[in-house]
Design a protein around this motif. Sequence first.
Motif, PDB file in Angstrom:
ATOM      1  N   GLU A 116       0.577  -1.213  -0.052  1.00 48.94           N
ATOM      2  CA  GLU A 116      -0.048  -0.178   0.070  1.00 48.94           C
ATOM      3  C   GLU A 116       0.819   1.195   0.012  1.00 48.94           C
ATOM      4  OE1 GLU A 116      -4.242  -0.688   2.146  1.00 48.94           O
ATOM      5  OE2 GLU A 116      -2.539   0.082   3.409  1.00 48.94           O
ATOM      6  N   PRO A 152       3.433   2.558  -1.712  1.00 50.73           N
ATOM      7  CA  PRO A 152       3.566   3.741  -2.699  1.00 50.73           C
ATOM      8  C   PRO A 152       2.404   4.372  -3.139  1.00 50.73           C
ATOM      9  CG  PRO A 152       4.450   1.395  -3.236  1.00 50.73           C
ATOM     10  CD  PRO A 152       3.854   1.599  -1.902  1.00 50.73           C
ATOM     11  N   ILE A 153       0.840   3.536  -2.875  1.00 51.15           N
ATOM     12  CA  ILE A 153      -0.126   4.600  -3.394  1.00 51.15           C
ATOM     13  C   ILE A 153      -0.482   5.318  -2.233  1.00 51.15           C
ATOM     14  CG2 ILE A 153      -2.613   4.075  -3.654  1.00 51.15           C
ATOM     15  CD1 ILE A 153      -1.751   0.748  -4.526  1.00 51.15           C
ATOM     16  N   GLU A 167       1.342   8.754  -2.916  1.00 52.90           N
ATOM     17  CA  GLU A 167       0.553   9.391  -3.982  1.00 52.90           C
ATOM     18  C   GLU A 167      -0.700   9.912  -3.262  1.00 52.90           C
ATOM     19  OE1 GLU A 167      -2.132   8.878  -7.968  1.00 52.90           O
ATOM     20  OE2 GLU A 167      -1.232   7.128  -7.304  1.00 52.90           O
ATOM     21  N   ILE A 214      -6.710   5.527  -9.230  1.00 56.63           N
ATOM     22  CA  ILE A 214      -6.385   3.928  -9.727  1.00 56.63           C
ATOM     23  C   ILE A 214      -7.565   3.709 -10.352  1.00 56.63           C
ATOM     24  CG2 ILE A 214      -6.044   1.721  -9.248  1.00 56.63           C
ATOM     25  CD1 ILE A 214      -3.952   2.886  -6.865  1.00 56.63           C
ATOM     26  N   GLU A 234      -1.194   0.874 -15.535  1.00 59.48           N
ATOM     27  CA  GLU A 234      -1.445   1.191 -14.037  1.00 59.48           C
ATOM     28  C   GLU A 234       0.080   1.711 -13.722  1.00 59.48           C
ATOM     29  OE1 GLU A 234      -1.522  -3.014 -12.926  1.00 59.48           O
ATOM     30  OE2 GLU A 234      -3.576  -3.417 -13.333  1.00 59.48           O
ATOM     31  N   ARG A 235       0.023   2.849 -12.675  1.00 60.98           N
ATOM     32  CA  ARG A 235       1.194   3.397 -12.283  1.00 60.98           C
ATOM     33  C   ARG A 235       1.783   2.664 -10.856  1.00 60.98           C
ATOM     34  NH1 ARG A 235      -1.108   9.441 -12.050  1.00 60.98           N
ATOM     35  NH2 ARG A 235      -2.707   9.330 -13.767  1.00 60.98           N
ATOM     36  N   HIS A 236       1.007   1.685 -10.470  1.00 61.01           N
ATOM     37  CA  HIS A 236       1.699   1.183  -9.295  1.00 61.01           C
ATOM     38  C   HIS A 236       1.595  -0.406  -9.513  1.00 61.01           C
ATOM     39  CE1 HIS A 236       1.683   4.649  -6.800  1.00 61.01           C
ATOM     40  NE2 HIS A 236       0.646   4.776  -7.274  1.00 61.01           N
ATOM     41  N   ASP A 237       2.455  -1.215  -8.904  1.00 57.14           N
ATOM     42  CA  ASP A 237       2.009  -2.674  -8.799  1.00 57.14           C
ATOM     43  C   ASP A 237       0.988  -3.061  -8.101  1.00 57.14           C
ATOM     44  OD1 ASP A 237       2.246  -5.355  -8.607  1.00 57.14           O
ATOM     45  OD2 ASP A 237       4.109  -5.712  -7.499  1.00 57.14           O
ATOM     46  N   LEU A 238      -0.044  -3.693  -8.695  1.00 56.18           N
ATOM     47  CA  LEU A 238      -1.543  -3.693  -8.170  1.00 56.18           C
ATOM     48  C   LEU A 238      -1.737  -5.345  -7.756  1.00 56.18           C
ATOM     49  CD1 LEU A 238      -3.736  -1.291 -10.048  1.00 56.18           C
ATOM     50  CD2 LEU A 238      -2.479  -0.937  -7.815  1.00 56.18           C
TER      51      LEU A 238
END
Length: 433
Positions: free
Chosen positions: A74, A76-77, A80, A400, A410-414
Amino acid sequence: MVVYCATTPQKFFDQLPAQTDILVIGGGIIGISTAYYLAKMGVKVTVCEKGCVAGEQSSRNWGAVRQQGRDPAELPIMIEANLLWRNLAVETGEDLGFRQHGLSHLAETEEALSGFEDFLKLAKQFELDTRLQSAAEVLLHIDGRPGRWLGGMITPSDACAEPWQAVPGIARAAQRLGAVIVENCAVRDIEITNSAVTGVLTEKGRVECNRVLLAGGAWSSVFAEKIGLDIPQSYVMMPVASTEETTNISSGCASDQTVFFRRREDGGYSLCAKELYSELSQNGSLADAGNKEQAFINLLAELGLEPVSSQNGTEETIFEKYRILNPAPPAKSGRIILEHFGERFPQLADTKISELWAGMIDVLPDDLPIMDQAGSCDGLFIATGFSGHGFGIGPASGRIMSDMMLGKPERHDLSSFRFSRFNGATPSTPAPV
């Protein structure tokens, strides 16, 4: 003073459209944030809320906007989200109650103090401003009883916002950008044809759309069951108190192993005692329930929540019968909360509670949310199960989901938030903040 939607007049009066590009089920922080970012991109989006915007956990939470203590997946998200909160406070023109005074975890024992090391390593990896504090440094930041804490960990860039101001404020901003927000409008079912969404059926009529986001919080598992999806949610309840205006002993948010406190804009504090953060009952898990809706109704009955008939006739669903989850906190809650607060701040021992409330927190087995497309159904997406820490991360989660539904990269690893990760998992009770 917090006034919840069970007694608050309707605030959003948009008419239900016959057609929309994207329909969001749920007017909490996740659904509203998603609608905001979709509307910013010019997408035709409609939010359907069975009660009122932020009527449940999105206005009943602690109000922390914290990076500190987050799961590695969570973080990195959340970094942001911290930036997005700062932007929202400016670009919406709304008073969100956003303030950046830091968040502290305080150690009452040597074990707790040594437990900070793991997050400090993670914070260094992500270049956060988290640092350790000595006992003396804690008291420079928080005017507590000397000797109470052995030290602490603080992230100065962490923040807070006033939940009951912030979510409706973002909703108004989304509305000004073109989002349609319809309160007192329960979605009863989703139309799926040839494995693709074609519309939704609400208590106020049908809406044609080809993309739907299920962001129903505590209701998501029950709704998902209606369309053949199994979300392994369980539930916990957290009583929270607000105090009358009192001396400022700390402008930020802080918690130790026993209590959490946050300075509010009205000069009081939001307080909770972690021992009151408990599973609702042995029926608090719906993961293995053969009929999730009936199990949920039984759970609500245990809490003393009775169905209320609407004016929509015999076709009303559970979502119309229980517009707002407004559980009564245990009678002992106020006394316990004030005792713990007074032990730490003797100078505030005579502080009085101005309001006491509780919220139902939906929890998933790994304490992480689902943010994903729902299996093989084209156009159906899920954002739920934020396990008690969705308020702070809400804007980034909404960003997201808005990108995901528009097919953007996707800008993050989801990978940790995929719906498919649950295969016979057992629900758990998360540790609060």
